[in-house]
Design a protein around this motif. Structure first.
Motif, PDB file in Angstrom:
ATOM      1  N   SER A  86       0.825  -1.211   0.000  1.00  0.00           N
ATOM      2  CA  SER A  86       0.000   0.000   0.000  1.00  0.00           C
ATOM      3  C   SER A  86       0.859   1.262   0.000  1.00  0.00           C
ATOM      4  O   SER A  86       0.466   2.278  -0.562  1.00  0.00           O
ATOM      5  CB  SER A  86      -0.952  -0.002   1.198  1.00  0.00           C
ATOM      6  OG  SER A  86      -0.236   0.069   2.409  1.00  0.00           O
ATOM      7  N   VAL A  87       2.035   1.200   0.593  1.00  0.00           N
ATOM      8  CA  VAL A  87       2.926   2.364   0.602  1.00  0.00           C
ATOM      9  C   VAL A  87       3.459   2.642  -0.803  1.00  0.00           C
ATOM     10  O   VAL A  87       3.617   3.794  -1.202  1.00  0.00           O
ATOM     11  CB  VAL A  87       4.096   2.131   1.596  1.00  0.00           C
ATOM     12  CG1 VAL A  87       5.201   3.157   1.406  1.00  0.00           C
ATOM     13  CG2 VAL A  87       3.582   2.170   3.015  1.00  0.00           C
ATOM     14  N   ILE A 120       3.342   0.463  -8.189  1.00  0.00           N
ATOM     15  CA  ILE A 120       2.603  -0.672  -8.737  1.00  0.00           C
ATOM     16  C   ILE A 120       1.687  -0.204  -9.853  1.00  0.00           C
ATOM     17  O   ILE A 120       1.552  -0.869 -10.884  1.00  0.00           O
ATOM     18  CB  ILE A 120       1.822  -1.401  -7.618  1.00  0.00           C
ATOM     19  CG1 ILE A 120       2.819  -2.046  -6.658  1.00  0.00           C
ATOM     20  CG2 ILE A 120       0.860  -2.425  -8.190  1.00  0.00           C
ATOM     21  CD1 ILE A 120       2.202  -2.623  -5.427  1.00  0.00           C
ATOM     22  N   ALA A 121       1.075   0.956  -9.667  1.00  0.00           N
ATOM     23  CA  ALA A 121       0.202   1.498 -10.715  1.00  0.00           C
ATOM     24  C   ALA A 121       0.997   1.820 -11.981  1.00  0.00           C
ATOM     25  O   ALA A 121       0.496   1.639 -13.097  1.00  0.00           O
ATOM     26  CB  ALA A 121      -0.501   2.758 -10.204  1.00  0.00           C
ATOM     27  N   ASP A 122       2.239   2.252 -11.829  1.00  0.00           N
ATOM     28  CA  ASP A 122       3.073   2.564 -12.986  1.00  0.00           C
ATOM     29  C   ASP A 122       3.533   1.311 -13.724  1.00  0.00           C
ATOM     30  O   ASP A 122       3.759   1.337 -14.923  1.00  0.00           O
ATOM     31  CB  ASP A 122       4.307   3.374 -12.560  1.00  0.00           C
ATOM     32  CG  ASP A 122       3.949   4.771 -12.085  1.00  0.00           C
ATOM     33  OD1 ASP A 122       2.833   5.235 -12.394  1.00  0.00           O
ATOM     34  OD2 ASP A 122       4.787   5.386 -11.388  1.00  0.00           O
ATOM     35  N   GLU A 123       3.694   0.215 -13.011  1.00  0.00           N
ATOM     36  CA  GLU A 123       4.257  -1.003 -13.606  1.00  0.00           C
ATOM     37  C   GLU A 123       3.310  -2.197 -13.479  1.00  0.00           C
ATOM     38  O   GLU A 123       3.755  -3.333 -13.314  1.00  0.00           O
ATOM     39  CB  GLU A 123       5.596  -1.310 -12.931  1.00  0.00           C
ATOM     40  CG  GLU A 123       6.582  -0.170 -13.092  1.00  0.00           C
ATOM     41  CD  GLU A 123       7.912  -0.461 -12.428  1.00  0.00           C
ATOM     42  OE1 GLU A 123       8.266  -1.640 -12.326  1.00  0.00           O
ATOM     43  OE2 GLU A 123       8.575   0.505 -12.027  1.00  0.00           O
ATOM     44  N   TRP A 124       2.021  -1.956 -13.610  1.00  0.00           N
ATOM     45  CA  TRP A 124       1.047  -3.021 -13.411  1.00  0.00           C
ATOM     46  C   TRP A 124       1.132  -4.104 -14.487  1.00  0.00           C
ATOM     47  O   TRP A 124       0.936  -5.279 -14.192  1.00  0.00           O
ATOM     48  CB  TRP A 124      -0.374  -2.461 -13.328  1.00  0.00           C
ATOM     49  CG  TRP A 124      -0.860  -1.878 -14.639  1.00  0.00           C
ATOM     50  CD1 TRP A 124      -0.721  -0.597 -15.053  1.00  0.00           C
ATOM     51  CD2 TRP A 124      -1.525  -2.573 -15.676  1.00  0.00           C
ATOM     52  NE1 TRP A 124      -1.258  -0.440 -16.298  1.00  0.00           N
ATOM     53  CE2 TRP A 124      -1.779  -1.648 -16.710  1.00  0.00           C
ATOM     54  CE3 TRP A 124      -1.953  -3.884 -15.857  1.00  0.00           C
ATOM     55  CZ2 TRP A 124      -2.403  -1.991 -17.891  1.00  0.00           C
ATOM     56  CZ3 TRP A 124      -2.596  -4.230 -17.028  1.00  0.00           C
ATOM     57  CH2 TRP A 124      -2.819  -3.294 -18.031  1.00  0.00           C
ATOM     58  N   LEU A 125       1.421  -3.732 -15.723  1.00  0.00           N
ATOM     59  CA  LEU A 125       1.439  -4.724 -16.788  1.00  0.00           C
ATOM     60  C   LEU A 125       2.533  -5.773 -16.594  1.00  0.00           C
ATOM     61  O   LEU A 125       2.248  -6.982 -16.640  1.00  0.00           O
ATOM     62  CB  LEU A 125       1.569  -4.048 -18.162  1.00  0.00           C
ATOM     63  CG  LEU A 125       1.495  -4.996 -19.361  1.00  0.00           C
ATOM     64  CD1 LEU A 125       0.166  -5.743 -19.387  1.00  0.00           C
ATOM     65  CD2 LEU A 125       1.719  -4.248 -20.647  1.00  0.00           C
TER      66      LEU A 125
END
Length: 114
Positions: A73-74, A79-84
């Motif tokens: 969560s931090v 994670i949103a930038d490298e989700w793929l």
């Protein structure tokens, strides 16, 4: 209980030390678990002594995932930038795990009949 925790920490420390000294690309706790496995196979009576405390640790294992969840969560923006790549790695590793498990189970079942 303290003796069991001491034994577990000693093996984890030995694993960390080996990784540091030998510059191994494997996490120290993994090496420590392998060393503990060899020790438990060698000294069969020790496993029975460790069982009560380790069973309690396993019963409360969900608590050990709280720090990992907080860490995720931090770093949610990363994670949103490298989700793929994350999703691709998860899918591929899951498929490989299922295929290898099916292969091993199939081989073990075919051996069991002989």
């Amino acid at each position: 209980m303290l003796n069991t925790l001491l034994i577990l920490l000693i093996f984890q420390t030995m694993g960390e030390g080996l990784v540091y000294v030998l510059s191994l690309p494997v996490p120290g706790p993994v090496i420590g678990m392998l060393l503990l496995l060899v020790y438990l196979i060698w000294k069969k009576k020790v496993a029975a002594q460790l069982a009560p405390t380790t069973s309690q640790l396993l019963a409360h294992m969900a608590l050990l995932f709280v720090p990992a969840g907080v860490g995720i969560s931090v770093h949610m923006h990363r994670i949103a930038d490298e989700w793929l790549p994350i999703v691709v790695a998860l899918v591929i590793s899951t498929v490989v795990s299922i295929v290898v498990t099916a292969f091993v189970v199939n081989k073990l079942k075919s051996r069991g009949g002989k």
